[in-house]
Design a protein around this motif. Structure first.
Motif, PDB file in Angstrom:
ATOM      1  N   ARG A 203       0.881  -1.102   0.066  1.00 18.76           N
ATOM      2  CA  ARG A 203       0.102  -0.127  -0.001  1.00 18.76           C
ATOM      3  C   ARG A 203       0.729   1.242  -0.091  1.00 18.76           C
ATOM      4  O   ARG A 203       1.893   1.217   0.770  1.00 18.76           O
ATOM      5  CB  ARG A 203      -0.884   0.011   1.006  1.00 18.76           C
ATOM      6  N   TYR A 204       0.613   2.245  -0.958  1.00 26.72           N
ATOM      7  CA  TYR A 204       1.262   3.398  -0.926  1.00 26.72           C
ATOM      8  C   TYR A 204       0.175   4.594  -0.492  1.00 26.72           C
ATOM      9  O   TYR A 204      -0.868   4.565  -0.830  1.00 26.72           O
ATOM     10  CB  TYR A 204       1.577   3.666  -2.363  1.00 26.72           C
ATOM     11  N   GLU A 205       0.914   5.254   0.619  1.00 26.09           N
ATOM     12  CA  GLU A 205       0.030   6.734   1.004  1.00 26.09           C
ATOM     13  C   GLU A 205       0.614   7.649   0.013  1.00 26.09           C
ATOM     14  O   GLU A 205       1.564   7.756  -0.688  1.00 26.09           O
ATOM     15  CB  GLU A 205       0.529   6.995   2.469  1.00 26.09           C
ATOM     16  N   LYS A 206      -0.287   8.895   0.242  1.00 24.58           N
ATOM     17  CA  LYS A 206      -0.012  10.016  -0.681  1.00 24.58           C
ATOM     18  C   LYS A 206       1.593  10.596  -0.425  1.00 24.58           C
ATOM     19  O   LYS A 206       2.141  10.882  -1.518  1.00 24.58           O
ATOM     20  CB  LYS A 206      -0.955  11.260  -0.391  1.00 24.58           C
ATOM     21  N   GLN A 207       1.888  10.553   0.703  1.00 26.25           N
ATOM     22  CA  GLN A 207       3.261  11.165   1.152  1.00 26.25           C
ATOM     23  C   GLN A 207       4.432  10.169   0.317  1.00 26.25           C
ATOM     24  O   GLN A 207       5.602  10.772   0.380  1.00 26.25           O
ATOM     25  CB  GLN A 207       3.453  11.236   2.700  1.00 26.25           C
TER      26      GLN A 207
END
Length: 249
Positions: A203-207
């Motif tokens: 999972r990739y977060e915006k940051q």
């Protein structure tokens, strides 16, 4: 709305799904990818459509597998999931439509099972019928598909690496996110390398990726500035001639 992208290249599979769920003015984050990883059994399912239909169909399908049903080829698992979608349709379609909701679920299913000669990817419709992705169609988007297609169409082909597929896939998502307020981070990524029988999830977060998004915007501006202006000169010459003539009148 949803953004789910499946890419099939010779080397393997790449899947990207956003996690935003919008209901009226409320937004929540929910996983849109179901993964089942067992010995010589690697399958992922991504959906776009009514969340209630999705959850019910996935639970029915998971129950089949948990009770010991085995599939030796991916298309057979796709058929089984399609039957669960039809089952939910028989149970819920009338009530949903009476309440003003269209029975709707589009699904991307990918992976590789024991007797598959290679990794596979399928697009399954609400009616339970499907098409298989092949060399002529290395990607498929469900949900909000319009904004993210051009870069994929210009860049991807069957011999593209998985790294290029993921990079291009993210930029496709980023283009969609920039143009639509119902698609956003976090994004879930699934990677599968041919014959590995091992699905990787991340999972990739915006940051995690905002620097890549900013770099892409900068590179686009540079590329636009580097495109020659010579081809425009004829049109602007006509405009300038018209302006001169208008001033003389």
């Amino acid at each position: 709305m949803t953004y789910c992208l499946g890419i099939k290249v010779r080397e393997g599979l790449v899947a990207i799904a956003d996690t935003r769920i919008t209901s009226g003015t409320d937004t929540t984050v929910k996983k849109k990818v179901y993964v089942d990883q067992r010995e010589q059994h690697s399958i992922f399912i991504m959906t776009s459509g009514l969340r209630s239909v999705r959850d019910k169909a996935v639970i029915y399908f998971k129950e089949l597998i948990d009770e010991g049903t085995e599939y030796n080829k991916l298309y057979k698992a796709v058929n089984a999931f399609g039957e669960q979608v039809r089952r939910v349709g028989r149970e819920d379609r009338a009530a949903l439509e009476q309440s003003g909701f269209k029975f709707n679920l589009t699904t991307i299913i990918g992976g590789q099972l024991r007797d598959d000669e290679e990794h596979k990817m399928f697009l399954l419709y609400s009616e339970g019928n499907w098409v298989e992705m092949d060399e002529g169609s290395p990607f498929v988007i469900i949900g909000n598909s319009g904004h993210g297609k051009p870069i994929l169409q210009r860049t991807l082909h069957n011999d593209s690496s998985m790294e290029l597929a993921l990079k291009t896939g993210f930029l496709s998502f980023d283009s969609t996110r920039a143009a639509a307020n119902d698609v956003d981070f976090p994004i879930d990524v699934v990677l599968y390398r041919k014959n590995s029988f091992n699905l990787i999830q991340h999972r990739y977060e915006k940051q995690d990726l905002e620097n890549i998004s900013a770099q892409w915007a900068c590179e686009l501006k540079k590329s636009l500035q580097n495109i020659s202006n010579d081809w425009m000169q004829t049109a602007f010459d006509k405009m300038n001639t018209y302006k001169t003539q208008a001033n003389e009148v």
